[in-house]
Design a protein around this motif. Structure first.
Motif, PDB file in Angstrom:
ATOM      1  N   UNK A  96       0.550  -1.245   0.030  1.00  0.00           N
ATOM      2  CA  UNK A  96      -0.073  -0.200  -0.271  1.00  0.00           C
ATOM      3  C   UNK A  96       0.910   1.439   0.158  1.00  0.00           C
ATOM      4  N   UNK A  97       1.981   1.243   1.266  1.00  0.00           N
ATOM      5  CA  UNK A  97       3.025   2.649   0.538  1.00  0.00           C
ATOM      6  C   UNK A  97       3.306   2.652  -0.721  1.00  0.00           C
ATOM      7  N   UNK A  98       3.797   1.352  -1.298  1.00  0.00           N
ATOM      8  CA  UNK A  98       4.017   2.038  -2.617  1.00  0.00           C
ATOM      9  C   UNK A  98       3.294   1.864  -3.171  1.00  0.00           C
ATOM     10  N   UNK A  99       1.947   1.870  -3.459  1.00  0.00           N
ATOM     11  CA  UNK A  99       0.870   2.543  -4.293  1.00  0.00           C
ATOM     12  C   UNK A  99       0.964   3.766  -3.969  1.00  0.00           C
ATOM     13  N   UNK A 100       1.191   3.970  -2.413  1.00  0.00           N
ATOM     14  CA  UNK A 100       1.017   5.071  -2.412  1.00  0.00           C
ATOM     15  C   UNK A 100       1.520   6.445  -3.343  1.00  0.00           C
ATOM     16  N   UNK A 101       3.163   5.851  -3.168  1.00  0.00           N
ATOM     17  CA  UNK A 101       4.545   6.320  -3.988  1.00  0.00           C
ATOM     18  C   UNK A 101       3.840   7.061  -5.403  1.00  0.00           C
ATOM     19  N   UNK A 102       4.118   5.604  -5.682  1.00  0.00           N
ATOM     20  CA  UNK A 102       3.353   5.582  -7.181  1.00  0.00           C
ATOM     21  C   UNK A 102       1.429   7.128  -7.594  1.00  0.00           C
ATOM     22  N   UNK A 103       1.198   7.199  -7.358  1.00  0.00           N
ATOM     23  CA  UNK A 103       0.075   8.446  -6.830  1.00  0.00           C
ATOM     24  C   UNK A 103       0.431   9.628  -7.229  1.00  0.00           C
ATOM     25  N   UNK A 104       1.869   9.563  -5.444  1.00  0.00           N
ATOM     26  CA  UNK A 104       2.185  10.994  -5.097  1.00  0.00           C
ATOM     27  C   UNK A 104       3.770  11.230  -5.997  1.00  0.00           C
ATOM     28  N   UNK A 105       4.857  10.315  -6.453  1.00  0.00           N
ATOM     29  CA  UNK A 105       5.704  10.592  -7.029  1.00  0.00           C
ATOM     30  C   UNK A 105       5.551   9.784  -8.812  1.00  0.00           C
ATOM     31  N   UNK A 106       4.844   9.255  -9.454  1.00  0.00           N
ATOM     32  CA  UNK A 106       4.981   8.572 -10.521  1.00  0.00           C
ATOM     33  C   UNK A 106       4.373   9.191 -11.296  1.00  0.00           C
ATOM     34  N   UNK A 107       3.048   9.876 -10.679  1.00  0.00           N
ATOM     35  CA  UNK A 107       2.226  10.180 -11.400  1.00  0.00           C
ATOM     36  C   UNK A 107       1.457   9.128 -12.146  1.00  0.00           C
ATOM     37  N   UNK A 108       0.893   8.106 -11.205  1.00  0.00           N
ATOM     38  CA  UNK A 108       0.262   6.705 -11.212  1.00  0.00           C
ATOM     39  C   UNK A 108      -1.120   7.285 -10.606  1.00  0.00           C
ATOM     40  N   UNK A 109      -2.208   7.209 -11.612  1.00  0.00           N
ATOM     41  CA  UNK A 109      -4.232   8.087 -11.041  1.00  0.00           C
ATOM     42  C   UNK A 109      -4.647   6.669 -10.344  1.00  0.00           C
ATOM     43  N   UNK A 110      -5.285   7.213  -9.641  1.00  0.00           N
ATOM     44  CA  UNK A 110      -5.804   6.080  -8.845  1.00  0.00           C
ATOM     45  C   UNK A 110      -6.359   5.108  -9.279  1.00  0.00           C
ATOM     46  N   UNK A 111      -7.406   5.407 -10.372  1.00  0.00           N
ATOM     47  CA  UNK A 111      -7.696   3.991 -10.912  1.00  0.00           C
ATOM     48  C   UNK A 111      -6.598   3.508 -11.907  1.00  0.00           C
ATOM     49  N   UNK A 135       6.693   8.831 -19.111  1.00  0.00           N
ATOM     50  CA  UNK A 135       7.140   6.684 -19.355  1.00  0.00           C
ATOM     51  C   UNK A 135       8.321   6.385 -18.249  1.00  0.00           C
ATOM     52  N   UNK A 136       9.471   6.356 -18.680  1.00  0.00           N
ATOM     53  CA  UNK A 136      10.421   5.890 -17.984  1.00  0.00           C
ATOM     54  C   UNK A 136      10.209   5.750 -16.507  1.00  0.00           C
TER      55      UNK A 136
END
Lengths: 414, 479
Positions: free
Chosen positions: A283-298, A339-340
């Motif tokens: 869950x922390x990793x997914x949190x990081x994806x949203x905050x720093x890697x530009x992933x949308x929650x969906x 993308x990278x």
């Protein structure tokens, strides 16, 4: 009860505070004790003064003012109907202890929370008093994190923000129905109302600061919250959705996830087995994806399985990449930054190093190896002038190749 | 003497720096050498404390650049990294920095090439030094000593062993943090003393020069041991950030082996003391019945009594919940058959509610009592006992799925809601439940049995009104 020594009381009240995940002391305004009467400094980066064998950093003196509580939240060791030993500190005790620890360089400051005694307002006043003694009587300039009580008077919650670097209000459970069931005295609307007001106060204070140099500070390190994972039936998709809503609506600095851990004297409505610790990590990793890697929650939710849960054996970024293989491989020498950032195994730092380096040379696989942690992990998703993962990206067993070995997982979960 | 002449003579230079961490001294000499065009391989750098080249031969007299020599260029990034890298113990650091500075003159953007080996090495040195500094900020532990001087009686002294030459560079951090405190930091490479106004440097020290303890350390160790959550053991994560080499100067580290060894035991103990074994929820009333007879999750189950199962149709729209079986219920093995049950029957009849159509059960499944001679005296269950028994009540709810639940008494209401509510404040209004059914709260009929006169009349009227409202609501829900 008065016969308890300070040592005993510290033991009880620290023990009671350990279920709070946050210990961060970062992100506040920069200040020091030069020209003051007391001690203390904050220089942007938080400092972890020790690490406990549970892998968590000890940055702040994290204690409860008291573990007496009139609430009866089932997941909480301090709930009214639990049989734990109780103790209480006065605000003066807490201030003295904080200063004694700080002078010896054990801590960055104080994280003070409390069980609810008498009334929410009375409790909030006591929390504020401890912070006031430190700030006003001792000119303490270290870090203070105050837990605020959503049921307390908004004016009191506002005062807390004037002394504290960070304030937090726990949402406790990812779903409203979980909250009703497990924390019957709490109310989701009230919690979100308090968060909303704090958000406005923070925005107002930072506005005023821009106009007037001496405008009062208000929680310069922002607000955060915590969710307990695994105590109710919420799926990872529910949790990710809730977290992104919280980030969006209340401008939170952090959402902490705390894997529900079996507590002594637990209530019968709780699961007894703790969720795998790795779930909290994912869950922390997914949190990081949203905050720093530009992933949308969906998009993060796309990485979850049909049951709404993120895979435990691989990280969510890899899970996403394996689902969308047609987006890879990427050419390291011309792919866009966003993308990278989606390549499993490339962190934000590595991506920035690649972007800087490719201005000077055309990158070969060896160059990429020097710029990243593990070339084996990123290789299937990248091409360079001398490398194409011809068959690799299409292999059916790619997941098995990239997933960490099973033994490691067991160790991590232990 | 011009730079060119030196090249012709093929001179090697021996550059001795006064301090191992003096960036400015290195910069001044490096600038001059670049301006005289001395290539990197003609220079040997030494500094005190480094395992420098003891037998290095070379000319200690450095060339002097022409007044009009072209200025030396260095990117901001290079200066930033070099300041840190100089503090590293690597004996090659000065030569490495000079080599990069030399290359920078031809290619000013070299620092951006992260794949370059020299650039990478400087970044590694920088990173190691920053980490060492960061760990110093974190792991220095002061101990208080009473000082002899009358004024300012407290003096805080720390012993620390940094890996690199970082002491002087980090003095500012401790001055800013502890501006109004008298402190000293002693290390094998030198020492710092702050008296509240000025900073003084001292010679290298030994561990024996520092105090051996501080009474506050007991409190700190208590804190460290208590804040640790034994249910999550991640020793690897701890070791990564707090390697063993730092442990000897940290008072709390002595506890680690014991905490790790005890963790699993403590967790098992927590679980054993805590809640009952995990179990799947029974899916039929028969399974609930069987399970409650075996249940010993709370002390009531261990008394001399039998579990009393609810009774009524499986598809009942109304569920009536009492507190717990009484003496007669326990003997009969059926709910609501004692005096209070008979009273309830009369009121139900009056309100026009068919008892046969409702499912009747209790919040607590066993009779709690104390023996007084031949009599078994009823005792109220504690909140915790009700909470433990909720598991069974919820299992019954999940199977029956009533549209309306009538809780008689505060214990019954707690069994449904999980929290204690006041009857007078909640009666007469439906409370929505999460499964879309609703709860009505009223008094327990045994309460009416204990009252006399006016109070009894008043409460009877309220009870009647509650039942009438339930009847009416049931009709609405059915419609």
């Amino acid at each position: 009860m008065e016969s308890q020594s300070i040592l005993e009381r510290l033991g009880i009240l620290a023990d009671a505070a350990k279920y709070d995940a946050s210990c961060a002391s970062s992100g506040t305004s920069s200040r020091n004790s030069l020209g003051g009467k007391g001690i203390g400094s904050t220089e942007g980066m938080g400092i972890c003064h020790a690490y406990a064998p549970d892998g968590r950093c000890i940055s702040l003196l994290k204690i409860l003012l008291t573990n007496h509580c009139v609430f009866d939240c089932h997941y909480c060791i301090n709930r009214k109907s639990s049989n734990v030993r109780r103790a209480r500190f006065t605000p003066q005790d807490v201030a003295d202890l904080t200063l004694s620890f700080y002078r010896r360089n054990y801590i960055e400051g104080l994280f003070l929370s409390s069980g609810i005694v008498k009334s929410s307002n009375r409790t909030m006043e006591q929390l504020i008093e401890a912070a006031r003694i430190l700030r006003e009587e001792h000119d303490f300039r270290g870090y203070i994190h105050l837990k605020t009580i959503p049921e307390a008077d908004p004016e009191l919650v506002h005062q807390a923000g004037l002394y504290a670097d960070r304030v937090s209000i726990n949402v406790e459970l990812p779903t409203d129905s979980g909250l009703t069931r497990l924390a019957p005295d709490k109310n989701a609307r009230q919690i979100e109302g308090a968060m909303g007001r704090t958000k406005d106060d923070i925005a107002e204070a930072s506005d005023a600061k821009r106009k007037f140099r001496h405008a009062p500070r208000f929680a310069p390190a922002g607000q955060s919250t915590q969710m307990i994972v695994g105590a109710d039936a919420a799926t990872d998709a529910d949790i990710v959705g809730k977290a992104s809503r919280l980030y969006g609506s209340f401008g939170l600095r952090r959402v902490y996830y705390s894997a529900f851990s079996p507590i002594p004297d637990a209530s019968a409505v709780l699961p007894l087995k703790r969720p795998p610790l790795i779930r909290e990590h994912r869950l922390y990793q997914s949190d990081w994806l949203m905050r720093f890697y530009g992933y949308k929650p969906a998009e993060v939710m796309q990485a979850a399985g049909a049951d709404g849960m993120l895979p435990l054996d691989i990280d969510p970024k890899l899970a996403w990449a394996l689902k969308f293989r047609d987006r890879f491989p990427l050419d390291v020498n011309c792919a866009a930054r966003e993308d990278l950032l989606r390549v499993p195994g490339l962190g934000v730092g590595a991506v920035d190093r690649i972007l800087a380096a490719r201005r000077h040379r055309t990158l070969r696989l060896d160059d990429v190896a020097r710029l990243t942690r593990s070339i084996a992990k990123v290789r299937p998703f990248l091409c360079t002038v001398d490398w194409r993962p011809t068959a690799l990206t299409d292999r059916a067993d790619l997941r098995a190749l990239l997933a960490p070995k099973q033994e490691q997982l067991e160790l991590f979960a232990a | 003497m011009s730079a060119l002449q030196h090249l012709e003579f093929d001179t090697c230079y021996l550059v001795h720096l006064p301090e191992p961490d003096d960036f400015d001294a290195w910069r001044e000499r490096a600038r001059a050498l670049i301006q005289c065009d001395v290539p990197p391989d003609r220079i040997v750098w030494t500094a005190p404390g480094g395992a420098g080249d003891l037998f290095a031969q070379g000319d200690p007299h450095l060339p002097v650049p022409e007044p009009d020599a072209r200025p030396v260029r260095a990117s901001r990034r290079f200066v930033e990294l070099a300041r840190q890298a100089v503090l590293h113990t690597d004996a090659e650091r000065f030569a490495l920095l000079y080599r990069v500075l030399w290359r920078l003159q031809a290619d000013p953007r070299i620092m951006e090439d992260k794949a370059d080996l020299d650039v990478r090495r400087i970044e590694e040195l920088d990173k190691a030094v920053r980490r060492d500094s960061h760990k110093m900020h974190a792991f220095v532990r002061f101990r208080r000593v009473e000082s002899d001087e009358e004024e300012n009686g407290e003096h805080y002294v720390a012993w620390f062993e940094p890996e690199h030459h970082i002491l002087r560079a980090n003095a500012g951090f401790f001055v800013r943090r502890f501006a109004n405190m008298k402190w000293s930091i002693l290390t094998p490479r030198g020492s710092l003393h702050w008296d509240g106004e000025t900073l003084e440097e001292g010679p290298p020290a030994q561990r024996a020069d520092a105090p051996t303890g501080d009474p506050m350390e007991d409190l700190w160790r208590t804190y460290y041991a208590s804040i640790f959550n034994p249910a999550r053991l991640k020793v690897g994560a701890m070791l990564k950030e707090m390697p063993r080499k730092y442990w000897k100067n940290m008072p709390e580290a002595a506890l680690i082996p014991e905490l790790v060894a005890g963790a699993q035991k403590r967790e098992l103990q927590m679980v054993a003391e805590g809640a009952p074994e995990t179990e799947d929820r029974p899916e039929t009333l028969k399974a609930v019945d069987k399970a409650i007879h075996r249940c010993r999750r709370c002390p009531i189950g261990c008394l001399d009594n039998q579990a009393v199962m609810g009774e009524g149709p499986k598809d009942a729209a109304l569920m009536i919940v009492g507190e717990q079986p009484g003496d007669q219920e326990d003997l009969a093995g059926r709910p609501f058959v004692g005096p209070a049950g008979q009273l309830l029957d009369r009121y139900l009849e009056k309100a026009g509610v068919e008892r046969k159509e409702a499912y009747l059960t209790n919040a607590v499944k066993h009779f709690k009592f104390v023996q007084r001679g031949k009599r078994r005296l009823h005792q109220s269950p504690t909140a915790k006992e009700i909470d433990i028994c909720r598991w069974w009540l919820e299992s019954e709810r999940a199977i029956i799925q009533p549209k309306l639940i009538l809780a008689t008494g505060a214990s019954a209401a707690r069994g449904i809601l999980g929290k204690t509510v006041s009857i007078s404040k909640t009666r007469g209004e439906p409370i929505p439940l999460e499964d879309d059914s609703e709860l009505w709260v009223t008094a327990h009929p045994s309460y009416l049995l204990r009252l006399d006169g006016e109070a009894k009349e008043k409460q009877s009227r309220l009870f009647e009104a509650d039942l009438a409202a339930v009847k009416e609501r049931l009709a609405e829900l059915a419609g």
